[in-house]
Design a protein around this motif. Structure first.
Motif, PDB file in Angstrom:
ATOM      1  N   ASN A  47       0.863  -1.179   0.000  1.00 49.59           N
ATOM      2  CA  ASN A  47       0.000   0.000   0.000  1.00 49.59           C
ATOM      3  C   ASN A  47       0.898   1.228   0.000  1.00 49.59           C
ATOM      4  OD1 ASN A  47      -2.480  -1.416   0.144  1.00 49.59           O
ATOM      5  ND2 ASN A  47      -2.270  -1.633   2.366  1.00 49.59           N
ATOM      6  N   TYR A 107       1.369   5.297   0.866  1.00 50.10           N
ATOM      7  CA  TYR A 107       0.873   6.392   1.686  1.00 50.10           C
ATOM      8  C   TYR A 107       1.752   7.623   1.470  1.00 50.10           C
ATOM      9  CZ  TYR A 107      -1.435   2.610   4.296  1.00 50.10           C
ATOM     10  OH  TYR A 107      -2.179   1.516   4.659  1.00 50.10           O
ATOM     11  N   LEU A 164      -3.533   7.718   2.905  1.00 47.48           N
ATOM     12  CA  LEU A 164      -3.527   6.656   1.913  1.00 47.48           C
ATOM     13  C   LEU A 164      -3.560   7.240   0.504  1.00 47.48           C
ATOM     14  CD1 LEU A 164      -3.652   3.605   1.328  1.00 47.48           C
ATOM     15  CD2 LEU A 164      -6.148   3.786   1.412  1.00 47.48           C
TER      16      LEU A 164
END
Length: 286
Positions: free
Chosen positions: A95, A97, A106
């Motif tokens: 992910n 960020y 995010l």
């Protein structure tokens, strides 16, 4: 929402062993492997990239890396830059960020990266914090993207490449002739509709400017160029007669249409502005 791993990671960040990655040889691109973190799943590695464009490839991601994108320039203009990233279609395993003073926002989830859509943010919003998503099998996980540092204005344009088409005003057309990544006069030869965009094949008989090799020359004796320009599929562009002035933005080696007035209309506007002394720049109309 932060993942459980990230939520547990942040309060202990200062306790982690933080490893500092050396610059790549050209300071533009980085390639690394999470296997160096295998015995230290909470390692956070610092990566520094100093060029206006480049790429990152993280194989078998574990732990996390912080990517600091900073240009090799010291001026007020550096603080007004935007960062645009384009994930690879097979990018997965993490992910993404934005990290500003320990506060995370995010940017891209793992499942969103395969879409390959360009994401832009101000360089003042912080560094990229790339967190590995736990998987039992990391052998097929590779996070990869290209990046470009651009002006804030271009960053906003890149974010809106798929926005509804809007006609350019007279002022916007004249300014586009001065500031676009490419400016070329020619005709539309073919339009191909694809799922995400339309691809317009153009033939150019006068090339004013191109940032990168968007249009390819037909040879020294043939003063013509050909190329492809992308635009949102709902713009309704069609093949047909007439000369146009194609202007637009180059993002990650791809040309995206901005203003494209008929050349006779642009010529009329240009001469009117020339008589009034309001032209933002000079264009050779011969």
């Amino acid at each position: 929402m932060l993942t459980p791993v990230l939520a547990a990671l942040l309060p202990l960040l200062l306790l982690f062993r933080i490893s500092f990655c050396q610059y790549s040889s050209d300071q533009c691109s980085w390639k690394g492997s999470g296997l160096t973190h295998e015995g230290h799943a909470r390692d956070v590695e610092q990566v520094y990239l100093r060029c206006s464009q480049g790429s990152l490839e993280w194989l078998y991601p574990t732990g996390a890396i912080i990517v600091n994108l900073r240009p090799n320039m010291v001026s007020p203009a550096a603080s007004r830059l935007s960062v645009c990233i384009k994930p690879s279609s097979d990018s997965r395993g993490t992910n993404l960020y934005l990290d500003r003073n320990g506060k995370l926002r995010l940017l891209l989830r793992e499942q969103d990266q395969a879409e390959g859509k360009v994401q832009c943010f101000s360089i003042q919003e912080g560094a990229l914090f790339i967190e590995a998503v736990p998987h039992l099998d990391i052998s097929r996980r590779i996070t990869a993207f290209q990046y470009e540092l651009v002006s804030e204005r271009v960053g906003l344009e890149a974010q809106s490449l798929s926005a509804p088409c809007q006609p350019c005003s007279d002022t916007e057309m004249l300014l586009a002739a001065c500031t676009s990544d490419f400016v070329a006069r020619g005709s539309i030869r073919k339009v191909e509709q694809e799922e995400e965009h339309s691809s317009v094949t153009v033939e150019i008989n006068r090339l004013y400017r191109q940032k990168t090799q968007v249009f390819v020359s037909g040879g020294v004796r043939v003063r013509r160029w050909t190329g492809h320009i992308k635009m949102p599929p709902h713009c309704g562009v069609r093949t047909g007669d007439g000369k146009f002035l194609f202007m637009g933005t180059v993002r990650f080696g791809e040309a995206w249409m901005g203003c494209a007035p008929r050349y006779k209309d642009f010529l009329r506007l240009y001469h009117e502005a020339e008589q009034q002394g309001t032209n933002p720049c000079q264009v050779d109309t011969d």
